[in-house]
Every structure is written in structure tokens, then in C-alpha cells.
Write an enzyme that holds these catalytic residues in place. Structure first.
Site, PDB file in Angstrom:
ATOM      1  N   LYS A  66      -8.645  45.031 -13.801  1.00 54.46           N
ATOM      2  CA  LYS A  66      -7.811  43.990 -14.411  1.00 54.46           C
ATOM      3  C   LYS A  66      -8.481  43.286 -15.591  1.00 54.46           C
ATOM      4  O   LYS A  66      -7.802  42.853 -16.520  1.00 54.46           O
ATOM      5  CB  LYS A  66      -7.421  42.942 -13.364  1.00 54.46           C
ATOM      6  CG  LYS A  66      -6.358  43.419 -12.389  1.00 54.46           C
ATOM      7  CD  LYS A  66      -6.002  42.288 -11.441  1.00 54.46           C
ATOM      8  CE  LYS A  66      -4.771  42.641 -10.632  1.00 54.46           C
ATOM      9  NZ  LYS A  66      -4.276  41.493  -9.864  1.00 54.46           N
ATOM     10  N   ASP A 102       0.858  37.921 -12.092  1.00 50.45           N
ATOM     11  CA  ASP A 102       0.416  37.380 -10.794  1.00 50.45           C
ATOM     12  C   ASP A 102       0.740  35.888 -10.673  1.00 50.45           C
ATOM     13  O   ASP A 102       1.079  35.398  -9.585  1.00 50.45           O
ATOM     14  CB  ASP A 102      -1.097  37.562 -10.618  1.00 50.45           C
ATOM     15  CG  ASP A 102      -1.470  38.998 -10.288  1.00 50.45           C
ATOM     16  OD1 ASP A 102      -0.613  39.726  -9.757  1.00 50.45           O
ATOM     17  OD2 ASP A 102      -2.618  39.386 -10.560  1.00 50.45           O
TER      18      ASP A 102
END
Ligand code: NAP
Length: 284
Positions: A66, A102
Site C-alpha cells: 500500500k 479505507d
């Protein structure tokens, strides 16, 4: 032409995303395959280049890529920059745009469960990647204070770089004998578990990050762990009368936001939840 959406991570075999994203693609009649590409760190650059191909709509990015993938895409947006991490890439004619859904996943979960965090104190157990998304979401939702409770201090120090003006960000050790730990848990409206404690195949499947019996009816317990859906933390919380909120919502809502970016279509989240639960049941 059948299009491709990839999941870049290592390992990826445990991921529920292929199950619920494919179910949403099928339900909306989009001719695309969601494929897990198990990608070692050394192969990340090559995998990202493959995303520029005309038949690829985009990708999800998961652990451990990520952060590293930020440097390989063309345009990380302001949300990805704030989070310091990317979980969604969109291929726009060979140009790779990137964001992080997220934070939205946390906000939608709280919203769907009607959890009010504006002006409230939050106790956050854990200081890793998921905890960062929670802090940014709590800041965005107007929480007054977030106390990060963590086992060690290294990751806690790294949180100081987060841009969360106006949020009272504090720290406490993960030690039930410590007064700051006890104070943070007792005064929090929402207690969030962002550690893998209680997770199937995790470091301590039967463990909760806080001692049993600590919570009250006025509190919400939000566990980011979603395997199992009812974790020891949530079970203890419910036994105290506190409101349990599971982690599956965050997973589905971040995925739904990614789906919208790749396809321009609102996915059926009920189909996604059902597919994720079916995949979980098939495993156990
Ligand atoms: P991470 O970056 O590796 O961070 C893990 C955190 O948990 C660290 O703060 C670590 O503390 C703490 N920790 C790990 N093992 C521990 C133990 N045995 N005792 C106490 N603390 C421990 O992981 P992450 O990506 O933030 O993920 C954390 C959890 O959230 C995982 O269970 C993951 O499945 C879940 N998650 C859920 C979603 C969702 O969509 N629902 C999304 C992302 C993550 P130290 O700093 O001391 O090592």
C-alpha cells in the site's frame, strides 16, 4: 472484451475481495474478471505496469504494497497523500490514478451502524496501517480526541506525521494496569480494535485487546477484524451491554467505493455482503 481488475498483494489467497467484487460485477452485468495477483515486493513495479493495458480497469492494493505503490502510480490523489497509502488504482487510458478508500470504508461503517463520533472521544487499539485510516476517518467525522493504545512505541511515533489539525491525538500503552489506558477506555464513546488480536490464524485467536467486563451500555465496540465475524472483543462488549460493530462493513464499503471508481456504477452492497459471508462460511 472481458476486462480485468487486479488485486495486488502478498499473500492474497486469503482475501475475500475476489469473491465479493466478482459477485458485484456479475450482478451488475459488467463483463470483467476480478483476479488476485500474488505479487512479491520485487515484482511490484512490473505488476503495476501491467495495469496500464487497455483491458485493465484498475486494481486494489493490499498488504504489503500500500505504501510502496504510491511511487509507482501517476497520480495519487489528496486522500492517498494524506493517508500515505494507496488501496485503489484506476487505469484511465494508460494513466494510473490512485486513491485510498479505507477511510471512506470506516466512515460508511459507522454511518450504517448509526454511530455518532462528532465531538466524542475514541480509544484506538493498534497503530498500524488500519489504525491510520481510522484516525483520518475520526478526524474527518469531527471526533474530539483519539487515544492510540499500542504495544510498542515505534509505530506510534510515525503517527505524528498525520495531518489531523484540531484532533486531540494522545497515546497510551497497551497495559491494563496503566492509568492512561484505563482512562482512555472508560471515557471513550467508541473503542476500536485495529490489532489482529482475535483474528482467525492471527497471533492470538482467543484474545481481546482489552480485559473482559470493562465496557458499558453507553459504548460502541468496533472491531476491524472480520474473521470470525463475532470476535472475542465483540463478544465481551455485547456481554457488557455495549454495542458491537464488526469489521466486515469496512471491507465491503471500501470495496464498494473502489468498484464505483473502476466502473462508474454503484455496486449492490447487499450482494457483496452475502458473497463475503458465503466465502467466509465456505472456509470454516
Ligand atoms: P499492521 O499495520 O501490521 O498493524 C498491526 C497493529 O497491531 C500494530 O499496532 C501492532 O502493534 C498491533 N499488534 C500486532 N500483534 C499484536 C499482538 N500480539 N498484541 C498486541 N498488539 C499487536 O496491521 P493493519 O494492516 O493495521 O491491520 C490490523 C488489523 O486490522 C488486522 O487484523 C487486519 O485484518 C484488520 N484490518 C481490517 C480491515 C477491514 O476492512 N475490516 C482493513 C485493514 C485491516 P506493534 O506496533 O506493537 O507491532
Amino acid at each position: 472484451m472481458t476486462r480485468t481488475i487486479a488485486l495486488l498483494g502478498h499473500p492474497v489467497s486469503h482475501s475475500l475481495s475476489p469473491a465479493f467484487q466478482q459477485a458485484a460485477l456479475d450482478a451488475t452485468g459488467i463483463d470483467a474478471r476480478y483476479e488476485a495477483w500474488d505479487t512479491e515486493p520485487d515484482d511490484l513495479r512490473i505488476a503495476v505496469e501491467r495495469l496500464r493495458s487497455g483491458d485493465v480497469l484498475g486494481a486494489n492494493v493490499t498488504v504489503p504494497h500500500k505504501v510502496a505503490v504510491m511511487a509507482l502510480v501517476d497520480a495519487p490523489d489528496a486522500v492517498a497523500e494524506r493517508a500515505g497509502a494507496v488501496n485503489t488504482i484506476v487505469n484511465r487510458h494508460g494513466r494510473l490514478e490512485a486513491t485510498n478508500t479505507d477511510i471512506l470504508g470506516v466512515l460508511r461503517t459507522l454511518d450504517a451502524a448509526r454511530v455518532e463520533v462528532h465531538g466524542q472521544r475514541i480509544a484506538l487499539l493498534g497503530a498500524g496501517g488500519a489504525a491510520r485510516a481510522v484516525i483520518l476517518a475520526m478526524h474527518q467525522a469531527g471526533a474530539a480526541r483519539v487515544t492510540v493504545i499500542n504495544r510498542s512505541t515505534a509505530r506510534v511515533s510515525a503517527l505524528n506525521t498525520l495531518a489531523v489539525e484540531g484532533l486531540d491525538l494522545r497515546y497510551a500503552p497497551l497495559d491494563p494496569a496503566d492509568a492512561t489506558f484505563l482512562g482512555a477506555i472508560r471515557t471513550a464513546a467508541v473503542i476500536v480494535n485495529a490489532t489482529p488480536l482475535g483474528m482467525t490464524h492471527g497471533p492470538a485467536e482467543e484474545a481481546s485487546p482489552i480485559p473482559a467486563g470493562m465496557l458499558t451500555e453507553a459504548q460502541v465496540a468496533f472491531d476491524l477484524v472480520y474473521t470470525p465475524e463475532e470476535t472475542p472483543f465483540l463478544r465481551d462488549a455485547a456481554a457488557c451491554g455495549a454495542r458491537p460493530v464488526g469489521g466486515l462493513g469496512m471491507l465491503i464499503y471500501q470495496g464498494a467505493a473502489s468498484f464505483r471508481l473502476w466502473t462508474g456504477i454503484d455496486p449492490p452492497v447487499d450482494v457483496m455482503f452475502a458473497a463475503a459471508r458465503a466465502a467466509l462460511a465456505a472456509r470454516s
